[in-house]
Design an enzyme around this catalytic site. Structure first.
Site, mmCIF file in Angstrom:
data_model
loop_
_atom_site.group_PDB
_atom_site.id
_atom_site.type_symbol
_atom_site.label_atom_id
_atom_site.label_comp_id
_atom_site.label_asym_id
_atom_site.label_seq_id
_atom_site.Cartn_x
_atom_site.Cartn_y
_atom_site.Cartn_z
ATOM 1 N N TYR A 42 49.101 -5.815 6.427
ATOM 2 C CA TYR A 42 48.867 -6.953 5.470
ATOM 3 C C TYR A 42 47.357 -6.266 4.581
ATOM 4 O O TYR A 42 47.461 -5.844 3.225
ATOM 5 C CB TYR A 42 48.866 -8.256 5.355
ATOM 6 C CG TYR A 42 48.026 -8.633 4.153
ATOM 7 C CD1 TYR A 42 48.939 -9.693 3.289
ATOM 8 C CD2 TYR A 42 46.294 -9.122 4.405
ATOM 9 C CE1 TYR A 42 48.478 -10.187 2.190
ATOM 10 C CE2 TYR A 42 46.153 -10.044 3.640
ATOM 11 C CZ TYR A 42 46.928 -10.608 2.463
ATOM 12 O OH TYR A 42 46.336 -10.984 1.655
ATOM 13 N N GLU A 64 47.490 -18.870 -0.810
ATOM 14 C CA GLU A 64 45.734 -20.069 -0.518
ATOM 15 C C GLU A 64 45.735 -21.300 -0.354
ATOM 16 O O GLU A 64 44.831 -21.099 0.275
ATOM 17 C CB GLU A 64 44.959 -19.082 -1.780
ATOM 18 C CG GLU A 64 45.074 -17.066 -1.711
ATOM 19 C CD GLU A 64 44.324 -16.750 -0.505
ATOM 20 O OE1 GLU A 64 44.306 -17.604 0.484
ATOM 21 O OE2 GLU A 64 44.405 -14.802 0.028
ATOM 22 N N TRP A 72 44.826 -17.267 8.157
ATOM 23 C CA TRP A 72 45.393 -16.866 7.139
ATOM 24 C C TRP A 72 46.291 -16.034 7.523
ATOM 25 O O TRP A 72 47.929 -15.907 7.270
ATOM 26 C CB TRP A 72 44.779 -15.803 5.823
ATOM 27 C CG TRP A 72 45.618 -15.090 5.613
ATOM 28 C CD1 TRP A 72 46.087 -13.908 5.121
ATOM 29 C CD2 TRP A 72 46.550 -15.468 3.600
ATOM 30 N NE1 TRP A 72 47.113 -12.605 4.292
ATOM 31 C CE2 TRP A 72 47.732 -13.651 4.031
ATOM 32 C CE3 TRP A 72 46.786 -16.279 3.478
ATOM 33 C CZ2 TRP A 72 48.233 -14.635 2.303
ATOM 34 C CZ3 TRP A 72 47.432 -16.857 2.337
ATOM 35 C CH2 TRP A 72 48.227 -15.362 1.489
#
Length: 226
Positions: A42, A64, A72
């Site tokens: 990522y 988000e 995350w």
């Protein structure tokens, strides 16, 4: 990525001065991926690369919002389940969700089962359609808030990165989105979105991805209102 700064596991491995972490390939990167395979991928292939496709932008800002209060990495590892639950973040399909869909999502153990955030995602899909009608695309609206170069730090070193939880631009975008009826779009969430979708390049100085992303941003054609 501000929530990663104080992670004890990462802190033990990163260079305390530069914030860089040497990967399994010997390259130096921002510390927060912790050399976890999916997180490292990522970092290298998504975070900070400029995006102008509406579906991807909508997915990013919604996820988000779900991330608030969590890591995350938790959201990243649930992303496929989120896509399945939320019609791949296609705003037209999401805008048609009903109370039955909300209850279905609340029963889905693969996602974050937060009623407010689920309902927010549906609401924000409807608001995204309105923005698209007004500006021609969600991308054109979002990119209109890109910071001017003179308003950005001269260098993104580790000390600077630790100050970038929100900015004047993320606050302005947050306020405008809220005025338009969006929810779960506070200035910190919006800045994380801006980092993710490449409106800013917050890869650290010395990170192996920083220069390539800077070049991609230079070559990128910003979408404009039509």
């Amino acid at each position: 990525m501000a929530e990663k700064i104080t992670g004890s596991t990462v802190k033990a491995e990163r260079d305390p001065e530069t914030g860089l972490l040497t990967g399994p390939d010997g390259k130096e990167r921002c510390w927060w991926h912790a050399n976890l395979g999916d997180y490292l991928l990522y970092h290298d292939t998504e975070w900070g690369w400029p995006v102008d496709e509406d579906r991807r932008l909508f997915e990013k800002i919604c996820l988000e919002g779900f991330q608030s209060g969590l890591s995350w990495l938790t959201i990243l590892r649930k992303r496929d389940a989120f896509r399945a639950a939320f019609a791949n973040f296609e705003v037209e399909k999401l805008a048609a969700f009903t109370d039955a869909d909300v209850e279905r999502c609340l029963g889905d153990a693969g996602i974050v089962r937060h009623r407010g955030k689920i309902k927010s995602t549906i609401n924000n899909a409807r608001r995204a359609i309105e923005l698209r009608t007004e500006f021609g695309s969600l991308a054109a609206y979002v990119w209109s808030f890109e910071p001017k170069p003179e308003n950005r730090p001269a260098r993104i070193d580790f000390a600077t990165a630790r100050t970038l939880g929100k900015t004047d631009e993320s606050t302005a975008l947050s306020k405008d989105l809220k005025k338009r009826g969006w929810s779960f779009v506070g200035p910190t969430t919006v800045y994380a979105f801006m980092q993710s979708m490449g409106m800013v390049n917050d890869h650290l100085e010395g990170c192996c991805c920083r220069d390539a992303i800077e070049q991609a941003r230079a070559d990128f054609t910003r979408p404009v209102r039509t």
